[in-house]
Design an enzyme around this catalytic site. Structure first.
Site, PDB file in Angstrom:
ATOM      1  N   ASP A  32      37.408  49.676  55.818  1.00  0.00           N
ATOM      2  CA  ASP A  32      36.978  49.826  54.426  1.00  0.00           C
ATOM      3  C   ASP A  32      38.028  50.652  53.701  1.00  0.00           C
ATOM      4  O   ASP A  32      38.711  51.461  54.336  1.00  0.00           O
ATOM      5  CB  ASP A  32      35.611  50.535  54.344  1.00  0.00           C
ATOM      6  CG  ASP A  32      34.791  50.083  53.152  1.00  0.00           C
ATOM      7  OD1 ASP A  32      35.235  50.324  52.012  1.00  0.00           O
ATOM      8  OD2 ASP A  32      33.718  49.485  53.350  1.00  0.00           O
ATOM      9  N   GLY A  37      32.572  51.067  48.819  1.00  0.00           N
ATOM     10  CA  GLY A  37      31.848  51.559  50.000  1.00  0.00           C
ATOM     11  C   GLY A  37      31.726  53.075  49.971  1.00  0.00           C
ATOM     12  O   GLY A  37      32.375  53.743  49.170  1.00  0.00           O
ATOM     13  N   ASP A  57      42.887  48.756  53.163  1.00  0.00           N
ATOM     14  CA  ASP A  57      42.688  47.760  52.114  1.00  0.00           C
ATOM     15  C   ASP A  57      42.925  46.399  52.769  1.00  0.00           C
ATOM     16  O   ASP A  57      44.062  46.073  53.122  1.00  0.00           O
ATOM     17  CB  ASP A  57      43.709  48.022  50.994  1.00  0.00           C
ATOM     18  CG  ASP A  57      43.687  46.951  49.920  1.00  0.00           C
ATOM     19  OD1 ASP A  57      42.960  45.944  50.080  1.00  0.00           O
ATOM     20  OD2 ASP A  57      44.406  47.115  48.916  1.00  0.00           O
ATOM     21  N   LYS A  94      41.245  39.326  44.778  1.00  0.00           N
ATOM     22  CA  LYS A  94      42.104  39.444  45.968  1.00  0.00           C
ATOM     23  C   LYS A  94      41.290  39.544  47.252  1.00  0.00           C
ATOM     24  O   LYS A  94      41.701  39.030  48.287  1.00  0.00           O
ATOM     25  CB  LYS A  94      42.995  40.685  45.846  1.00  0.00           C
ATOM     26  CG  LYS A  94      44.157  40.506  44.902  1.00  0.00           C
ATOM     27  CD  LYS A  94      45.033  41.744  44.997  1.00  0.00           C
ATOM     28  CE  LYS A  94      46.004  41.829  43.860  1.00  0.00           C
ATOM     29  NZ  LYS A  94      46.637  43.148  43.800  1.00  0.00           N
ATOM     30  N   TYR A 148      34.290  36.892  40.518  1.00  0.00           N
ATOM     31  CA  TYR A 148      33.515  36.968  41.767  1.00  0.00           C
ATOM     32  C   TYR A 148      33.169  35.568  42.267  1.00  0.00           C
ATOM     33  O   TYR A 148      33.435  35.223  43.421  1.00  0.00           O
ATOM     34  CB  TYR A 148      32.239  37.767  41.503  1.00  0.00           C
ATOM     35  CG  TYR A 148      31.390  38.021  42.726  1.00  0.00           C
ATOM     36  CD1 TYR A 148      31.840  38.855  43.747  1.00  0.00           C
ATOM     37  CD2 TYR A 148      30.124  37.454  42.849  1.00  0.00           C
ATOM     38  CE1 TYR A 148      31.049  39.108  44.866  1.00  0.00           C
ATOM     39  CE2 TYR A 148      29.332  37.713  43.960  1.00  0.00           C
ATOM     40  CZ  TYR A 148      29.798  38.540  44.963  1.00  0.00           C
ATOM     41  OH  TYR A 148      29.005  38.791  46.064  1.00  0.00           O
ATOM     42  N   LYS A 152      34.638  33.833  45.692  1.00  0.00           N
ATOM     43  CA  LYS A 152      33.772  33.495  46.831  1.00  0.00           C
ATOM     44  C   LYS A 152      33.824  32.000  47.132  1.00  0.00           C
ATOM     45  O   LYS A 152      33.756  31.592  48.295  1.00  0.00           O
ATOM     46  CB  LYS A 152      32.337  33.942  46.553  1.00  0.00           C
ATOM     47  CG  LYS A 152      32.139  35.456  46.590  1.00  0.00           C
ATOM     48  CD  LYS A 152      32.289  36.019  48.001  1.00  0.00           C
ATOM     49  CE  LYS A 152      31.859  37.478  48.083  1.00  0.00           C
ATOM     50  NZ  LYS A 152      32.030  38.037  49.444  1.00  0.00           N
ATOM     51  N   TYR A 162      40.460  26.707  57.615  1.00  0.00           N
ATOM     52  CA  TYR A 162      40.799  27.278  58.934  1.00  0.00           C
ATOM     53  C   TYR A 162      39.961  26.604  60.014  1.00  0.00           C
ATOM     54  O   TYR A 162      40.431  26.419  61.140  1.00  0.00           O
ATOM     55  CB  TYR A 162      40.570  28.796  58.956  1.00  0.00           C
ATOM     56  CG  TYR A 162      41.787  29.593  58.550  1.00  0.00           C
ATOM     57  CD1 TYR A 162      42.242  29.583  57.241  1.00  0.00           C
ATOM     58  CD2 TYR A 162      42.490  30.365  59.478  1.00  0.00           C
ATOM     59  CE1 TYR A 162      43.358  30.317  56.856  1.00  0.00           C
ATOM     60  CE2 TYR A 162      43.607  31.100  59.104  1.00  0.00           C
ATOM     61  CZ  TYR A 162      44.031  31.072  57.797  1.00  0.00           C
ATOM     62  OH  TYR A 162      45.135  31.798  57.421  1.00  0.00           O
ATOM     63  N   THR A 178      19.733  40.908  47.610  1.00  0.00           N
ATOM     64  CA  THR A 178      19.251  41.710  48.749  1.00  0.00           C
ATOM     65  C   THR A 178      19.140  43.163  48.302  1.00  0.00           C
ATOM     66  O   THR A 178      19.902  43.606  47.446  1.00  0.00           O
ATOM     67  CB  THR A 178      20.242  41.568  49.927  1.00  0.00           C
ATOM     68  OG1 THR A 178      20.366  40.181  50.234  1.00  0.00           O
ATOM     69  CG2 THR A 178      19.773  42.313  51.152  1.00  0.00           C
ATOM     70  N   ARG A 189      22.948  47.012  39.612  1.00  0.00           N
ATOM     71  CA  ARG A 189      22.062  45.907  39.962  1.00  0.00           C
ATOM     72  C   ARG A 189      20.620  46.274  39.641  1.00  0.00           C
ATOM     73  O   ARG A 189      20.252  47.434  39.544  1.00  0.00           O
ATOM     74  CB  ARG A 189      22.227  45.536  41.432  1.00  0.00           C
ATOM     75  CG  ARG A 189      23.528  44.792  41.617  1.00  0.00           C
ATOM     76  CD  ARG A 189      23.632  44.175  42.966  1.00  0.00           C
ATOM     77  NE  ARG A 189      24.172  45.113  43.924  1.00  0.00           N
ATOM     78  CZ  ARG A 189      24.711  44.745  45.082  1.00  0.00           C
ATOM     79  NH1 ARG A 189      24.762  43.482  45.418  1.00  0.00           N
ATOM     80  NH2 ARG A 189      25.199  45.641  45.906  1.00  0.00           N
TER      81      ARG A 189
HETATM   82  N1  UDP Z   1      18.980  43.031  35.060  1.00  0.00           N
HETATM   83  C1  UDP Z   1      18.137  43.634  34.140  1.00  0.00           C
HETATM   84  N2  UDP Z   1      18.261  44.982  33.920  1.00  0.00           N
HETATM   85  C2  UDP Z   1      19.154  45.772  34.592  1.00  0.00           C
HETATM   86  C3  UDP Z   1      20.006  45.151  35.550  1.00  0.00           C
HETATM   87  C4  UDP Z   1      19.894  43.780  35.750  1.00  0.00           C
HETATM   88  O1  UDP Z   1      17.306  42.969  33.509  1.00  0.00           O
HETATM   89  O2  UDP Z   1      19.202  46.988  34.342  1.00  0.00           O
HETATM   90  C5  UDP Z   1      18.840  41.579  35.298  1.00  0.00           C
HETATM   91  C6  UDP Z   1      20.147  40.802  35.228  1.00  0.00           C
HETATM   92  O3  UDP Z   1      20.411  40.404  33.895  1.00  0.00           O
HETATM   93  C7  UDP Z   1      19.857  39.631  36.144  1.00  0.00           C
HETATM   94  C8  UDP Z   1      18.891  40.212  37.182  1.00  0.00           C
HETATM   95  O4  UDP Z   1      18.372  41.413  36.613  1.00  0.00           O
HETATM   96  O5  UDP Z   1      19.190  38.601  35.453  1.00  0.00           O
HETATM   97  C9  UDP Z   1      19.568  40.532  38.493  1.00  0.00           C
HETATM   98  O6  UDP Z   1      20.716  41.278  38.211  1.00  0.00           O
HETATM   99  P1  UDP Z   1      21.632  41.927  39.327  1.00  0.00           P
HETATM  100  O7  UDP Z   1      22.733  42.636  38.612  1.00  0.00           O
HETATM  101  O8  UDP Z   1      20.803  42.725  40.264  1.00  0.00           O
HETATM  102  O9  UDP Z   1      22.202  40.737  40.198  1.00  0.00           O
HETATM  103  P2  UDP Z   1      22.596  39.207  39.911  1.00  0.00           P
HETATM  104  O10 UDP Z   1      21.483  38.443  40.518  1.00  0.00           O
HETATM  105  O11 UDP Z   1      22.717  38.953  38.439  1.00  0.00           O
HETATM  106  O12 UDP Z   1      23.872  39.071  40.630  1.00  0.00           O
END
Ligand code: UDP
Length: 318
Positions: A32, A37, A57, A94, A148, A152, A162, A178, A189
């Site tokens: 890491d 992290g 890295d 990256k 992102y 991915k 591979y 999760t 999140r």
């Molecule tokens: N969200 C929200 N309020 C917050 C943070 C996120 O309403 O303070 C919403 C966001 O717009 C999305 C959902 O919750 O629709 C999940 O967001 P998160 O960032 O957890 O992950 P995502 O599934 O979008 O990658």
């Protein structure tokens, strides 16, 4: 004793995966660079002789730092919350591209199995619901989330290359939302955001109208699915997530009910390209791995709330 290498070992999922691998009898080498992290996620392993850590890295080649035989490489390093990858666009691109190559090169050189952490973001703002692995997705390749999503998707492409051309024994897990202990309180999140707000008596910030849906998987269930996949002979992507779907507004109300609090819900602008619906079809994981989630939302949220309460108390914020 078999050796596993875990990139992103100090992250939320990487650290739980490391714990599971140690419990299964592996020796683990974790890598890491702490960009997202946290060393605290590995602090409980400091006296475990079967765990070693290399600060690295992984977007730079690192195979020469790994001595001896390796049975399996898990590539879990990446910024993963929308706030993180918007702040770290080039690091995110990256780590999905260069670092996936580097991790695959290590697996190839060691004759090891390889498992990459992919994501439900590969489905973008999906037109097919629930999402099955054979759905190709609806991703905006130039939107803010593309750093992102496309990284991915590239990680999946290079992993399959591979497998096809170098015969590496590869696996791809598509991880859906999760939650659980060791998430960062301020990673933006929805789970840490709502719990942090509730515990501090602040309004819960609903982006948009809160009609968008998500399905939340508790971390121990997710790690169990990933471990089982790593032991399988399957090479195509497998969804791992919890199929219980709820709107973000319902989710906010659930947090308030569990915490016993009454707080306002306030609306904030919906981020660009925020997927309107998300729920995994887990038929493949059920059939192939005999896996399905066991921890219900209430139980998982209680554990997570207790964890965040501890973090806030440690910061003297409660
Ligand atoms: N969200 C929200 N309020 C917050 C943070 C996120 O309403 O303070 C919403 C966001 O717009 C999305 C959902 O919750 O629709 C999940 O967001 P998160 O960032 O957890 O992950 P995502 O599934 O979008 O990658």
């Amino acid at each position: 004793m078999k050796t596993a290498v875990v990139t992103g070992a100090a992250g939320f999922l990487g650290s739980h995966l490391t714990d599971r691998l140690l419990a299964e009898g592996y020796r683990v080498i974790g890598l890491d660079n702490f960009i997202t992290g946290n060393p605290a996620n590995l602090a409980h392993l400091k006296d475990d002789a079967r765990f070693s850590f290399i600060e690295q890295d992984v977007t730079l080649p690192f195979a020469d730092r790994i001595d001896g035989e390796v049975a399996v490489v898990f590539h879990f390093a990446s910024p993963a919350s929308p706030i993180d990858y918007l702040e770290l666009p080039f690091e995110t691109l990256k780590v999905g591209s260069y670092a996936t190559h580097n991790s695959l090169d290590l697996a190839k050189a060691k004759g090891a199995r390889f498992l990459v952490a992919s994501t439900s973001e590969c489905y973008g703002d999906p037109h097919v619901h629930p999402q099955k692995e054979d759905y190709w997705g609806n991703v905006n390749s130039i939107g803010p989330r593309s750093v992102y999503d496309e990284a991915k998707r590239y990680a999946e492409a290079v992993t399959m290359a591979y497998h096809r051309y170098h015969k590496v024994d590869t696996k791809i897990v598509r991880i859906f939302n999760t939650y659980g202990p060791r998430m960062r309180l301020r990673d933006g999140r929805v789970v840490p955001a709502f719990i942090g707000q509730a515990l501090q008596g602040q309004p819960l910030t609903i982006f948009g109208e809160g009609t968008q849906t998500r399905s939340f998987c508790y971390v121990s269930d997710l790690i169990d699915g990933i471990y089982r996949l790593s032991q399988s002979d399957f090479h195509e992507p497998v969804n791992i997530g919890n199929p219980v779907e709820l709107t973000i507004r319902e989710f906010a109300e659930r947090i308030l009910r569990i915490t016993g609090l009454t707080l306002p819900l306030v609306n904030q602008p919906l981020p660009t390209d925020d997927p309107k619906q998300r729920r995994p079809d887990i038929t493949r994981a059920k059939t192939l791995l005999g896996w399905e989630p066991k921890v219900d939302l209430e139980t998982g949220l209680k554990e997570t709330i207790a964890y965040f309460k501890g973090r806030l108390q440690a910061e003297n914020a409660l």
